[in-house]
Design an enzyme around this catalytic site. Sequence first.
Site, PDB file in Angstrom:
ATOM      1  N   ASP A  13      -1.862  -2.200   5.631  1.00 23.31           N
ATOM      2  CA  ASP A  13      -0.551  -2.496   6.212  1.00 23.31           C
ATOM      3  C   ASP A  13      -0.625  -3.341   7.474  1.00 23.31           C
ATOM      4  O   ASP A  13       0.226  -3.256   8.363  1.00 23.31           O
ATOM      5  CB  ASP A  13       0.224  -1.185   6.513  1.00 23.31           C
ATOM      6  CG  ASP A  13       0.398  -0.342   5.264  1.00 23.31           C
ATOM      7  OD1 ASP A  13       0.547  -0.927   4.178  1.00 23.31           O
ATOM      8  OD2 ASP A  13       0.380   0.894   5.381  1.00 23.31           O
ATOM      9  N   LYS A  16      -1.011  -8.281   5.694  1.00 17.83           N
ATOM     10  CA  LYS A  16      -1.771  -9.203   4.830  1.00 17.83           C
ATOM     11  C   LYS A  16      -0.830 -10.058   3.994  1.00 17.83           C
ATOM     12  O   LYS A  16      -1.042 -11.260   3.837  1.00 17.83           O
ATOM     13  CB  LYS A  16      -2.694  -8.411   3.884  1.00 17.83           C
ATOM     14  CG  LYS A  16      -3.745  -7.587   4.589  1.00 17.83           C
ATOM     15  CD  LYS A  16      -4.513  -6.726   3.614  1.00 17.83           C
ATOM     16  CE  LYS A  16      -3.711  -5.619   2.975  1.00 17.83           C
ATOM     17  NZ  LYS A  16      -3.241  -4.574   3.874  1.00 17.83           N
ATOM     18  N   GLY A  40       1.331  -2.178  -0.808  1.00 18.86           N
ATOM     19  CA  GLY A  40       2.720  -2.595  -0.610  1.00 18.86           C
ATOM     20  C   GLY A  40       2.694  -3.745   0.368  1.00 18.86           C
ATOM     21  O   GLY A  40       2.349  -3.558   1.534  1.00 18.86           O
ATOM     22  N   HIS A  41       2.962  -4.949  -0.114  1.00 13.52           N
ATOM     23  CA  HIS A  41       2.855  -6.150   0.721  1.00 13.52           C
ATOM     24  C   HIS A  41       4.238  -6.766   0.898  1.00 13.52           C
ATOM     25  O   HIS A  41       4.920  -7.061  -0.076  1.00 13.52           O
ATOM     26  CB  HIS A  41       1.893  -7.164   0.074  1.00 13.52           C
ATOM     27  CG  HIS A  41       0.491  -6.633  -0.043  1.00 13.52           C
ATOM     28  ND1 HIS A  41      -0.518  -7.312  -0.664  1.00 13.52           N
ATOM     29  CD2 HIS A  41      -0.068  -5.481   0.414  1.00 13.52           C
ATOM     30  CE1 HIS A  41      -1.641  -6.594  -0.599  1.00 13.52           C
ATOM     31  NE2 HIS A  41      -1.386  -5.482   0.046  1.00 13.52           N
ATOM     32  N   GLN A 224      -5.184  -2.837   0.723  1.00 15.02           N
ATOM     33  CA  GLN A 224      -5.775  -1.784   1.565  1.00 15.02           C
ATOM     34  C   GLN A 224      -6.462  -2.424   2.783  1.00 15.02           C
ATOM     35  O   GLN A 224      -6.002  -3.453   3.230  1.00 15.02           O
ATOM     36  CB  GLN A 224      -6.754  -0.922   0.750  1.00 15.02           C
ATOM     37  CG  GLN A 224      -6.092  -0.042  -0.316  1.00 15.02           C
ATOM     38  CD  GLN A 224      -5.629  -0.766  -1.554  1.00 15.02           C
ATOM     39  OE1 GLN A 224      -6.393  -1.425  -2.223  1.00 15.02           O
ATOM     40  NE2 GLN A 224      -4.354  -0.643  -1.888  1.00 15.02           N
TER      41      GLN A 224
HETATM   42  P1  GDP Z   1       0.389  -5.391   4.203  1.00  9.65           P
HETATM   43  O1  GDP Z   1       0.239  -4.224   3.292  1.00  9.65           O
HETATM   44  O2  GDP Z   1      -0.848  -5.654   4.980  1.00  9.65           O
HETATM   45  O3  GDP Z   1       0.869  -6.629   3.503  1.00  9.65           O
HETATM   46  O4  GDP Z   1       1.514  -4.993   5.250  1.00  9.65           O
HETATM   47  P2  GDP Z   1       2.901  -4.227   4.957  1.00  9.65           P
HETATM   48  O5  GDP Z   1       3.843  -5.146   4.303  1.00  9.65           O
HETATM   49  O6  GDP Z   1       2.642  -2.916   4.275  1.00  9.65           O
HETATM   50  O7  GDP Z   1       3.339  -3.833   6.421  1.00  9.65           O
HETATM   51  C1  GDP Z   1       3.568  -4.774   7.392  1.00  9.65           C
HETATM   52  C2  GDP Z   1       5.029  -4.670   7.854  1.00  9.65           C
HETATM   53  O8  GDP Z   1       5.166  -5.359   9.054  1.00  9.65           O
HETATM   54  C3  GDP Z   1       5.997  -5.347   6.892  1.00  9.65           C
HETATM   55  O9  GDP Z   1       7.233  -4.683   6.907  1.00  9.65           O
HETATM   56  C4  GDP Z   1       6.142  -6.750   7.456  1.00  9.65           C
HETATM   57  O10 GDP Z   1       7.400  -7.340   7.151  1.00  9.65           O
HETATM   58  C5  GDP Z   1       6.066  -6.444   8.914  1.00  9.65           C
HETATM   59  N1  GDP Z   1       5.507  -7.512   9.768  1.00  9.65           N
HETATM   60  C6  GDP Z   1       4.458  -8.338   9.513  1.00  9.65           C
HETATM   61  N2  GDP Z   1       4.217  -9.135  10.586  1.00  9.65           N
HETATM   62  C7  GDP Z   1       5.131  -8.789  11.526  1.00  9.65           C
HETATM   63  C8  GDP Z   1       5.383  -9.208  12.865  1.00  9.65           C
HETATM   64  O11 GDP Z   1       4.732 -10.082  13.413  1.00  9.65           O
HETATM   65  N3  GDP Z   1       6.409  -8.581  13.528  1.00  9.65           N
HETATM   66  C9  GDP Z   1       7.167  -7.598  12.972  1.00  9.65           C
HETATM   67  N4  GDP Z   1       8.127  -7.027  13.678  1.00  9.65           N
HETATM   68  N5  GDP Z   1       6.945  -7.186  11.702  1.00  9.65           N
HETATM   69  C10 GDP Z   1       5.940  -7.747  11.005  1.00  9.65           C
HETATM   70  P1  IMO Z   2      -1.813  -2.101   1.566  1.00 11.25           P
HETATM   71  O1  IMO Z   2      -2.414  -3.072   0.590  1.00 11.25           O
HETATM   72  C1  IMO Z   2      -2.241   1.689   3.675  1.00 11.25           C
HETATM   73  C2  IMO Z   2      -4.484   4.852   1.630  1.00 11.25           C
HETATM   74  C3  IMO Z   2      -3.695   6.084   1.248  1.00 11.25           C
HETATM   75  C4  IMO Z   2      -4.781   7.137   1.369  1.00 11.25           C
HETATM   76  C5  IMO Z   2      -6.012   6.417   0.841  1.00 11.25           C
HETATM   77  C6  IMO Z   2      -6.316   6.670  -0.637  1.00 11.25           C
HETATM   78  O2  IMO Z   2      -0.329  -2.061   1.555  1.00 11.25           O
HETATM   79  O3  IMO Z   2      -2.403  -2.272   2.926  1.00 11.25           O
HETATM   80  P2  IMO Z   2      -5.179   5.866  -2.906  1.00 11.25           P
HETATM   81  O4  IMO Z   2      -3.773   6.041  -3.426  1.00 11.25           O
HETATM   82  O5  IMO Z   2      -5.603   4.449  -2.780  1.00 11.25           O
HETATM   83  O6  IMO Z   2      -6.171   6.694  -3.659  1.00 11.25           O
HETATM   84  O7  IMO Z   2      -5.125   6.483  -1.417  1.00 11.25           O
HETATM   85  O8  IMO Z   2      -5.753   5.025   1.016  1.00 11.25           O
HETATM   86  N1  IMO Z   2      -3.929   3.576   1.131  1.00 11.25           N
HETATM   87  C7  IMO Z   2      -3.267   2.696   1.899  1.00 11.25           C
HETATM   88  N2  IMO Z   2      -2.875   2.764   3.184  1.00 11.25           N
HETATM   89  N3  IMO Z   2      -1.993   0.570   2.969  1.00 11.25           N
HETATM   90  C8  IMO Z   2      -2.390   0.477   1.680  1.00 11.25           C
HETATM   91  O9  IMO Z   2      -2.266  -0.666   0.970  1.00 11.25           O
HETATM   92  C9  IMO Z   2      -3.032   1.577   1.077  1.00 11.25           C
HETATM   93  N4  IMO Z   2      -3.530   1.822  -0.155  1.00 11.25           N
HETATM   94  C10 IMO Z   2      -4.086   3.037  -0.100  1.00 11.25           C
HETATM   95  O10 IMO Z   2      -2.633   6.304   2.136  1.00 11.25           O
HETATM   96  O11 IMO Z   2      -5.012   7.431   2.722  1.00 11.25           O
HETATM   97 MG    MG Z   3       1.150  -2.373   2.911  1.00 12.85          MG
END
Ligand code: GDP
Ligand code: IMO
Ligand code: MG
Length: 428
Positions: A13, A16, A40-41, A224
Amino acid sequence: MPVTIVIGAQWGDEGKGRFVDYFSANAQMVGRYAGGDNAGHTVAVKGEVFKMHLIPSGILHDGVVAIMGNGMVINPINLLKEMNRLREQGITISPDNLVISSRAHLISPAHIELDRGKEAERGEDKIGTTLRGIGPAYLDKIGRRGIRMGQMLNLEDFADALETSLNHYNAELRREGFEIVDVKASMQAYVDAATELQPYIKETTVYLAERLEKGERIVCEGAQGTLLDVDHGSYPYVTSSSPTAGGVMTGLGIGPTYVDQVVGVAKAFSTRVGSGPMPTQEEGEIAQRLRGTGDNYWDEFGTTTGRPRRCGWLDTVLLRYSRMVNGLTEMMLTKMDILSGFDELKIAVAYDVDGTRYDVPPSTIDALERAVPIYETVQGWHEDISDAKTLADLPEATVNYIKRVETLCGVPIKAVSVGPERHQVVNL
Ligand code: GDP
Ligand code: IMO
Ligand code: MG
């Protein structure tokens, strides 16, 4: 050389998705190499928010072919839902721009029940998985009894293999006292899904190699994060795949000689969802301010599960390790805007474990659990930086924070993001 790898440098999270979107603007292909819909991206484009779990984020760009690599584990029902959701948001998805590796593995309903059952059984010691069946699906892969997406191309054989697997696991689920799977309903749903997915399933390794040889560029989308890697992460509180740079080689079938850019994405602070050690975790007011209230989609609540994320200060011990494990050529810092409003900010520069100083994380889980961060305090800033476009628009304290992190990690920070929207990136 035509390969850019985008890696999560922390616990997932990091943002990416938004940086994969950024790099995909100059690529012809984007590929996921590991994980499944535990990811979840999020990418925000002109107020429209796209949430990808399985489909590579680069698909938002016209002309970019998205490849779901052999290293992935795929829930076909959730994939079809995601394809439809993206279509409703105006994204074209066809076999011309989405290709699924015939070698990727299937997540079955039995894997999901096993994930649920095992987590419940672990009680207090649970991993905190996303309950998407990820671990059990990879167990089947490594155990050489998995079902691969390519088997969907022959519906009769696919149905036979699925039925055998579901019956096998129902016996186990029953023995363990877990919920069992409705075999008939699952078979129907999966065969229907297979019929719809057939046109997308291809041999991707040679397809990809031929395009790379022609000089086309691919962005490899990490899911991840480094500390969730089954080898290099905080085992056993990890996922069951290799999200680090090495995973790209096996998960898409690319040789290391093709790679010229390895980008680590890190949040400007730390978050973790699920169980396991997190040395810089904060409770109380600081955590709440970093997490947000949940009113904004970018607040720290899981994209996949909605769980509140654990929050704390930036940990450069982990980032230094991430640089080493992945061979990072550069780093991006996200969510810089969220740090506005603190008088002072803390950065973990090392750990103390029972009186010994660690500059990189200890390799055993109990030592990591006992790690006490050694902090450096730096000046914060109060300005709203979300409209910043260039380095000159950032307050001095913000620039100092970035420079200090860069020095502590030993890798150049090439850009920071100051908001979730596509344009809110400041190149440095
Ligand atoms: P990922 O799994 O690495 O792709 O990241 P996620 O989407 O799970 O979580 C990142 C969250 O932060 C998302 O809701 C993005 O829209 C948000 N985000 C990313 N960059 C920024 C930023 O620079 N500022 C703010 N406020 N939100 C951001
Ligand atoms: P993105 O790509 C954050 C964590 C779960 C748990 C561990 C194992 O959005 O960054 P699993 O279901 O993979 O067997 O869970 O890994 N986890 C993540 N945490 N972002 C993710 O994906 C994750 N994918 C798995 O919360 O701790
Ligand atoms: Mg994510």
